[in-house]
Design a protein around this motif. Structure first.
Motif, PDB file in Angstrom:
ATOM      1  N   SER A 148       0.859  -1.184   0.000  1.00 14.78           N
ATOM      2  CA  SER A 148       0.000   0.000   0.000  1.00 14.78           C
ATOM      3  C   SER A 148       0.891   1.228   0.000  1.00 14.78           C
ATOM      4  N   SER A 179      -1.635  -3.708  -6.495  1.00 14.15           N
ATOM      5  CA  SER A 179      -2.889  -3.279  -7.121  1.00 14.15           C
ATOM      6  C   SER A 179      -2.621  -2.070  -8.006  1.00 14.15           C
ATOM      7  N   LYS A 180      -3.445  -1.898  -9.013  1.00 14.50           N
ATOM      8  CA  LYS A 180      -3.339  -0.725  -9.889  1.00 14.50           C
ATOM      9  C   LYS A 180      -3.639   0.549  -9.108  1.00 14.50           C
ATOM     10  N   HIS A 181      -4.573   0.438  -8.175  1.00 20.26           N
ATOM     11  CA  HIS A 181      -4.945   1.592  -7.358  1.00 20.26           C
ATOM     12  C   HIS A 181      -3.734   2.148  -6.620  1.00 20.26           C
ATOM     13  N   ASN A 182      -2.980   1.280  -5.961  1.00 23.26           N
ATOM     14  CA  ASN A 182      -1.825   1.742  -5.198  1.00 23.26           C
ATOM     15  C   ASN A 182      -0.671   2.156  -6.098  1.00 23.26           C
ATOM     16  N   VAL A 198       2.471  -4.306 -11.803  1.00 19.37           N
ATOM     17  CA  VAL A 198       1.387  -4.718 -10.900  1.00 19.37           C
ATOM     18  C   VAL A 198       1.282  -6.239 -10.923  1.00 19.37           C
ATOM     19  N   TYR A 200      -0.936  -8.980  -8.810  1.00 25.65           N
ATOM     20  CA  TYR A 200      -1.965  -9.187  -7.796  1.00 25.65           C
ATOM     21  C   TYR A 200      -1.540 -10.275  -6.812  1.00 25.65           C
ATOM     22  N   PHE A 306      -4.017  -4.822  -1.112  1.00 24.69           N
ATOM     23  CA  PHE A 306      -4.815  -5.741  -1.924  1.00 24.69           C
ATOM     24  C   PHE A 306      -5.260  -6.829  -0.957  1.00 24.69           C
ATOM     25  N   GLY A 327      -7.077  -1.950  -3.136  1.00 18.13           N
ATOM     26  CA  GLY A 327      -7.277  -2.929  -4.193  1.00 18.13           C
ATOM     27  C   GLY A 327      -8.596  -3.662  -4.148  1.00 18.13           C
ATOM     28  N   SER A 328      -9.430  -3.410  -3.135  1.00 16.42           N
ATOM     29  CA  SER A 328     -10.741  -4.075  -3.102  1.00 16.42           C
ATOM     30  C   SER A 328     -11.566  -3.719  -4.333  1.00 16.42           C
ATOM     31  N   GLU A 330     -10.541  -3.634  -7.247  1.00 16.34           N
ATOM     32  CA  GLU A 330     -10.109  -4.487  -8.359  1.00 16.34           C
ATOM     33  C   GLU A 330     -10.473  -5.949  -8.131  1.00 16.34           C
ATOM     34  N   GLN A 331     -10.926  -6.276  -6.934  1.00 21.42           N
ATOM     35  CA  GLN A 331     -11.358  -7.634  -6.618  1.00 21.42           C
ATOM     36  C   GLN A 331     -12.864  -7.802  -6.779  1.00 21.42           C
TER      37      GLN A 331
END
Length: 393
Positions: A148, A179-182, A198, A200, A306, A327-328, A330-331
């Motif tokens: 993160s 994750s892409k978000h982070n 990235v 996962y 993630f 990353g939630s 993306e899940q």
């Protein structure tokens, strides 16, 4: 694969430790030197016996988290508390410089080609960063995993120092986000220019659960009890559910308390709202039986990397209702294997729980979708293959 130094400095044993365990247990290097802070909680990292090719090396440098905990213990003496906080800030960067030298000599003695730092939250463990710099000077090929990412510090002087450290990590290591978000946060808020890889997180596939619904629907949250996991949010959610007449349900909170004040506040609120029979605290225990016994997984976190707990829910076919955290997003495909809710939106969270309470057949349907999505994207085999390809490539 040639020998690897795998480095860990986590303050809270959680998902990143579980991922580290699975990587080192499955990556098939000739030798892995596992560096672990001796003050770490290794309950997740060493939960199972590790392969014989892994040598654990404990290092004993004091961490800024330990200094921070000591400072916080003196809050009742304001002057001492402030002086300790100032000391911690001034001590941070000299400690980083010292640790670079310390780890350089540690690494130089070992026969290794690759270095992997498992950073639970960037900048997070200062030693994850300093050890990466040490590994570069020791002529190792460096990889820096970030679970993160955080924003920059408030003080301008520290921003300059942080930008310099970021620049070094960016130049000397392949940076991996889970994750892409982070990865986007890291690019936006920190001084990283490279194209961040990235990969996962992945976990082992479990047998899909069979639903036999009883009259009472059981919900589950697995997380350490403290403010960033935000379990107090569930008190407000359940207070509203009960007042709306939904009483045939219960929430099981599984996780250790790492903030006694937060735990006390949570217990007081449960008592105040008469919810002790609806929200049940189990403490730190193996959550496997709760995944099997419960019907719906809930996540209330403010910040996530993630999350492994949501993958665990998907891996057995549980639907998920989660706040939008890390990353939630993306899940969980909203309306497919669960629901995503904006931070702090109690009414929306209540609405999504009621959807499943009123349509129990959808619990199984959403759960099956999540199970299939997990098999497609988030197995441990997929994760390990991506790491192998990156390291050897």
């Amino acid at each position: 694969m040639n020998n690897i130094i795998f480095f860990i400095e986590n303050y809270i044993a959680g998902g990143s430790d579980m991922v580290a365990h699975d990587i080192i247990a499955n990556i098939n290097a000739k030798k892995i030197y596992l560096f672990v802070n001796k003050s770490n909680d290794t309950s997740n990292l060493l939960k199972d016996e590790l392969p014989s090719n892994i040598e654990i090396i404990y290092y004993g440098l004091i961490t800024t988290a330990e200094l921070g905990s000591f400072s916080n213990s003196k809050k009742h003496i304001f002057t001492i508390y402030i002086l300790l906080k100032v000391f911690n800030l001034l001590f941070l960067y000299p400690l980083i410089i010292f640790s670079i030298v310390y780890f350089y000599f540690k690494f130089k003695r070992l026969d290794a080609k690759y270095f992997i730092s498992n950073n639970g939250g960037y900048p997070g463990g200062e030693y994850c960063r300093s050890a990466t710099i040490s590994a570069y000077f020791a002529s190792l090929k460096c990889f820096h995993i970030i679970h993160s990412a955080a924003s920059l510090p408030r003080f301008k002087l520290f921003i300059m120092l942080e930008y310099f450290i970021d620049m070094m990590i960016d130049k000397i290591a392949t940076v991996i986000c889970v994750s892409k978000h982070n990865a986007n946060i890291l690019k936006d808020n920190r001084n990283f220019k490279q194209e961040i890889t990235v990969i996962y997180n992945g976990i082992k596939l479990n047998e899909q659960k069979k639903y036999n619904f009883s009259e009472k629907v059981k919900l589950l949250n697995v997380a350490s009890l403290y403010s960033l996991k935000n379990q107090i949010f569930f008190v407000e959610v359940f207070n509203k559910l009960v007042h709306l007449g939904y009483t045939n349900l219960e929430l099981h909170l599984v996780g250790k308390s790492i903030d006694e004040q937060y735990l006390l506040r949570l217990k007081n609120l449960l008592q105040q709202y008469n919810l002790e029979n609806y929200i049940i605290l189990h403490g730190f225990t193996n959550p496997s039986q709760y995944y099997n016994d419960c019907d719906i997984f809930l996540l209330s976190s403010k910040i996530e990397g993630f999350p492994i707990v949501t993958l665990e829910a998907m891996s057995i076919g549980m639907p998920i209702i989660s706040t939008k955290a890390g990353g939630s997003i993306e899940q969980i495909i909203d309306g497919f294997n669960g629901f995503l809710v904006e931070q702090g939106d109690i009414d929306c969270f209540v609405e999504k729980i009621i959807f499943f309470l009123d349509n129990k057949d959808q619990i199984k349907f959403f759960g099956e979708n999540g199970y299939n999505l997990f098999n497609k994207n988030f197995t441990i085999k997929q994760m390990i293959n991506r790491y192998k390809s990156l390291i050897l490539g």
